[in-house]
Design an enzyme around this catalytic site. Structure first.
Site, PDB file in Angstrom:
ATOM      1  N   GLU A 469       0.754  -1.258  -0.102  1.00  0.00           N
ATOM      2  CA  GLU A 469      -0.072  -0.025   0.069  1.00  0.00           C
ATOM      3  C   GLU A 469       1.035   1.300  -0.019  1.00  0.00           C
ATOM      4  O   GLU A 469       0.443   2.312  -0.718  1.00  0.00           O
ATOM      5  CB  GLU A 469      -0.909   0.144   1.118  1.00  0.00           C
ATOM      6  CG  GLU A 469      -2.042  -1.202   1.134  1.00  0.00           C
ATOM      7  CD  GLU A 469      -2.675  -1.522  -0.054  1.00  0.00           C
ATOM      8  OE1 GLU A 469      -2.912  -0.314  -0.879  1.00  0.00           O
ATOM      9  OE2 GLU A 469      -2.833  -2.779  -0.277  1.00  0.00           O
ATOM     10  N   HIS A 472       1.799   2.090  -3.441  1.00  0.00           N
ATOM     11  CA  HIS A 472       0.609   2.870  -4.128  1.00  0.00           C
ATOM     12  C   HIS A 472       0.582   4.179  -3.891  1.00  0.00           C
ATOM     13  O   HIS A 472       0.528   5.164  -4.587  1.00  0.00           O
ATOM     14  CB  HIS A 472      -0.613   2.099  -3.909  1.00  0.00           C
ATOM     15  CG  HIS A 472      -0.981   1.064  -4.502  1.00  0.00           C
ATOM     16  ND1 HIS A 472      -1.053   0.944  -5.869  1.00  0.00           N
ATOM     17  CD2 HIS A 472      -1.524  -0.250  -4.157  1.00  0.00           C
ATOM     18  CE1 HIS A 472      -1.386  -0.410  -6.470  1.00  0.00           C
ATOM     19  NE2 HIS A 472      -1.672  -1.096  -5.197  1.00  0.00           N
TER      20      HIS A 472
HETATM   21 ZN   LIG Z   1      -2.551  -2.994  -4.804  1.00  0.00          ZN
END
Ligand SMILES: [Zn+2]
Length: 676
Positions: A469, A472
């Protein structure tokens, strides 16, 4: 004007003043915002000036800022901190927004302006990013049916509506079939092998249904542990067959008819828009670009993974035999023996690892990694409003002290938070009239909460989730684009997991773990032996797993590259599409397609290959770091400038080759997964 959602937010960096929002405000705010966004769109389509890139495409990208802002708050909170009332509001507002964006696509005057710009694009001297925006918008309109004549447009709309109804019905049937089966156990000896907490869960399930004993269901948290641990082979077979024959019983919940209808309508739609098949239509803006590239990708992986899968299969069979199993390894034996084999081979589990992964240390280490690679600095700012007292807020600065982004971190499970972990944004980066608007990025997860005596300790899986995460988040935070619809993570679906999966690689690197992973009680460094085992265990059954994913990929592509209406038996079609990846003896009356919601419900149609595609990319990218020195600033800088900052402002393959110096190849992936 007491509706704070509609006013200018006088908070630091224009962050949402969460403490002032009231649930009753969302609906009216969304309606107001849609109204003014529609006026903005109309101003573009009714413009008396001849269409230009600026007055049409750039203007459209800038439309509806208020609506975007309100929708982000509403839907993000609906995932992270919801209530019955907020859910109801989200359900009311969601179709209003869908209708608004459909209205845009059906705005003929607007499409005519975009088309005019598109047709003169060669002479406009557009930048790469502008070309990408133009292509994207033009394609969105085309795929929405904007280019069709009035007569065909009616049929197109009919197909769209029918498809959304059918895919919904498909999912409903699968859900119904999943929920209608139960395995009711009354004899405790049938529970042999199952861990206590799983038995406890099954007993609670039985209680809920006012029954004695234990109940197992086809929902994954119940189904999977049963298949992994239950020693009663007959019952495993029963569970497996129930699971694999969902919506395939020849009754009114049978999905065979729906598969045919969906496949054929998708084909009709694609042909109407001038494509040879559905996959061709879908893949047009992906990194893979077209079906033949996807097929050659799957083919290239097929040989090595099949070979490794056969080896995995043979080894498991041998292990099972040596431990008292007689006969073939059937589908219902795989998870059971794999679990035992893995334990025997690596003897490593979460309880051994967790003490080294204290949440605070992990957070510092992950921030530290971004500092070491990209020179970023993280400063907590406690004056930023939050939606829950547990959320922390951070300012992200570049090496030259320029503010790049805000980051919200929300780690622990709460009532009102969805399961899993995700990255999202309250505002994406963009540049308006030369002024940079910084992104507001958020990471939400469900990591174990600390207790009075014990800090929050992450499992290895949670460690990689955090890294994922955070990858991202970096994509969102480091974005340096001009147009919002191309910035940050607004990229092709088979490209979006590169930055996230790339980050997961660090969890296996001693050179990084050594710098921070110490036992929370003793301060002892994580032993090299443990790291070696984690690495080895990560390749366990990878051949089998890869071969299985390829089977799904081939099946997906087979369904979505048909060029003639399908009017045949679903089972036969599936059998021939997956024949090459099959390892098990034939199992009667089971079928994958009929419960494959990725393909016939959600949005993975002609996209299933993307899982493996992204793995190949991230392995290839990480290999470059490994070869150049893990913390090589030059390579890191190139990754940042060419990928993390660029969003969707250029074709993914261009971005990638600019970073890597060549196109990705499967070698690093095969090596990492132990497939060669
Ligand atoms: Zn992902």
């Amino acid at each position: 004007m007491s509706n704070i959602l509609l006013t200018k937010w006088s908070t630091p960096y224009g962050t949402p003043p969460f403490h002032l929002f009231k649930t009753v405000h969302y609906r009216t705010a969304a309606e107001e915002a849609i109204k003014s966004a529609s006026e903005e769109v109309n101003a573009i389509s009714e413009n008396k000036e001849p269409p230009t890139f600026e007055n049409t495409l750039a203007a459209l990208d800038n439309c509806g800022e208020q609506l975007t802002r309100i929708a982000a708050v509403l839907f993000n909170l609906n995932n992270a901190e919801t209530s019955g009332e907020l859910q109801a509001v989200a359900q009311e507002v969601s179709p209003l927004i869908t209708r608004f964006s459909n209205d845009i696509t059906l705005n003929e005057k607007l499409f005519a302006r975009i088309k005019t710009v598109y047709e003169s694009r060669e002479s406009l001297n557009l930048s790469t990013e502008q070309k990408m925006l133009l292509d994207k918008k033009y394609r969105d309109f085309l795929l929405g049916g904007a280019g069709l004549g009035a007569d065909r447009r009616a049929r197109f709309r009919e197909i769209s509506e029918e498809l959304s109804g059918l895919t919904l019905k498909f999912e409903e049937n699968v859900l119904y079939e999943t929920n209608s089966f139960e395995l009711h156990i009354e004899d405790p000896s049938d529970l042999a092998g199952l861990p206590d907490d799983i038995i406890e869960m099954a007993s609670m399930e039985a209680g809920k249904r006012v029954k004695k004993g234990w109940i197992f269901t086809l929902n994954y948290p119940s189904y999977l542990p049963f298949m992994q641990y239950a020693e009663n082979r007959k019952l495993r077979e029963k569970m497996h067959k129930a699971y694999s024959s969902r919506a395939f019983h020849g009754d009114e919940r049978d999905n065979r008819k729906l598969v045919s209808l969906i496949v054929n309508l998708r084909l009709e739609m694609a042909k109407m828009l001038g494509f040879g098949n559905f996959a061709e239509m879908v893949l047009g803006d992906r990194m893979a670009e077209n079906p033949s590239k996807v097929f050659s990708f799957l083919e290239e992986l097929f040989e090595p993974s099949k070979k490794a899968a056969v080896k995995d299969f043979g080894e498991l069979k041998e292990f099972a035999r040596a431990n008292g199993h007689a006969g073939d390894i059937e589908r219902w034996d795989w998870a059971f023996w794999s679990e035992k084999f893995k334990k025997a081979r690596y003897n490593i589990d979460d309880e051994i690892l967790k003490p080294y992964f204290r949440l605070e240390s992990v957070q510092d280490a992950v921030f530290g990694l971004a500092t070491r690679l990209y020179g970023l600095n993280f400063r907590e700012n406690t004056s930023i409003p939050v939606y829950h007292s547990e959320v922390t807020t951070w300012e992200i600065y570049d090496e030259d002290n320029r503010l790049l982004s805000m980051l919200y971190l929300d780690f622990h499970p709460r009532k009102g938070k969805s399961g899993g972990a995700w990255m999202t944004s309250y505002r994406d980066q963009k540049r308006v009239y030369g002024r940079n608007i910084i992104p507001l990025i958020s990471i939400v997860s469900n990591f174990t909460r600390p207790t009075e005596t014990k800090p929050s300790l992450l499992t290895f899986n949670e460690l990689t989730t955090f890294l994922h995460e955070f990858g991202h988040a970096l994509h969102g935070m480091l974005s340096q684009c001009t147009y919002e619809s191309l910035s940050g993570t607004n990229v092709a679906r088979d490209f979006v997991e590169l930055p996230s999966q790339f980050m997961e690689n660090w969890a296996f690197e001693q050179e990084w773990l050594d710098t921070w992973a110490v036992h929370f009680k003793t301060g002892e460094k994580i032993p090299a032996e443990i790291i070696r085992k984690i690495k080895e265990a990560s390749t366990f059954n990878e051949g089998y797993a890869c071969n299985r994913q390829l089977g799904f990929g081939f099946l997906d592509m087979a369904w979505h590259t048909v060029t003639e209406p399908f009017n045949n038996d679903v089972a036969g079609f599936e059998a021939s599409a997956t024949e090459r990846t099959e390892l098990f003896p034939e199992a009667e009356s089971t079928n994958m397609s009929c419960s494959f919601t990725h393909l016939f419900g959600g949005g993975y149609a002609a996209g299933y290959y993307g899982y493996k595609w992204a793995e190949v990319l991230d392995a290839d990218a990480f290999k470059f770091f490994q070869e150049s020195g893990l913390f090589n600033r030059e390579v890191a800088n190139s990754f940042r400038r060419n990928i993390l900052e660029k969003g969707g402002s250029d074709k993914p393959m261009n971005l990638y080759t600019n970073f890597r110096g060549k196109e990705p190849s499967i070698g690093a992936f095969l090596e990492r997964s132990g497939l060669k």
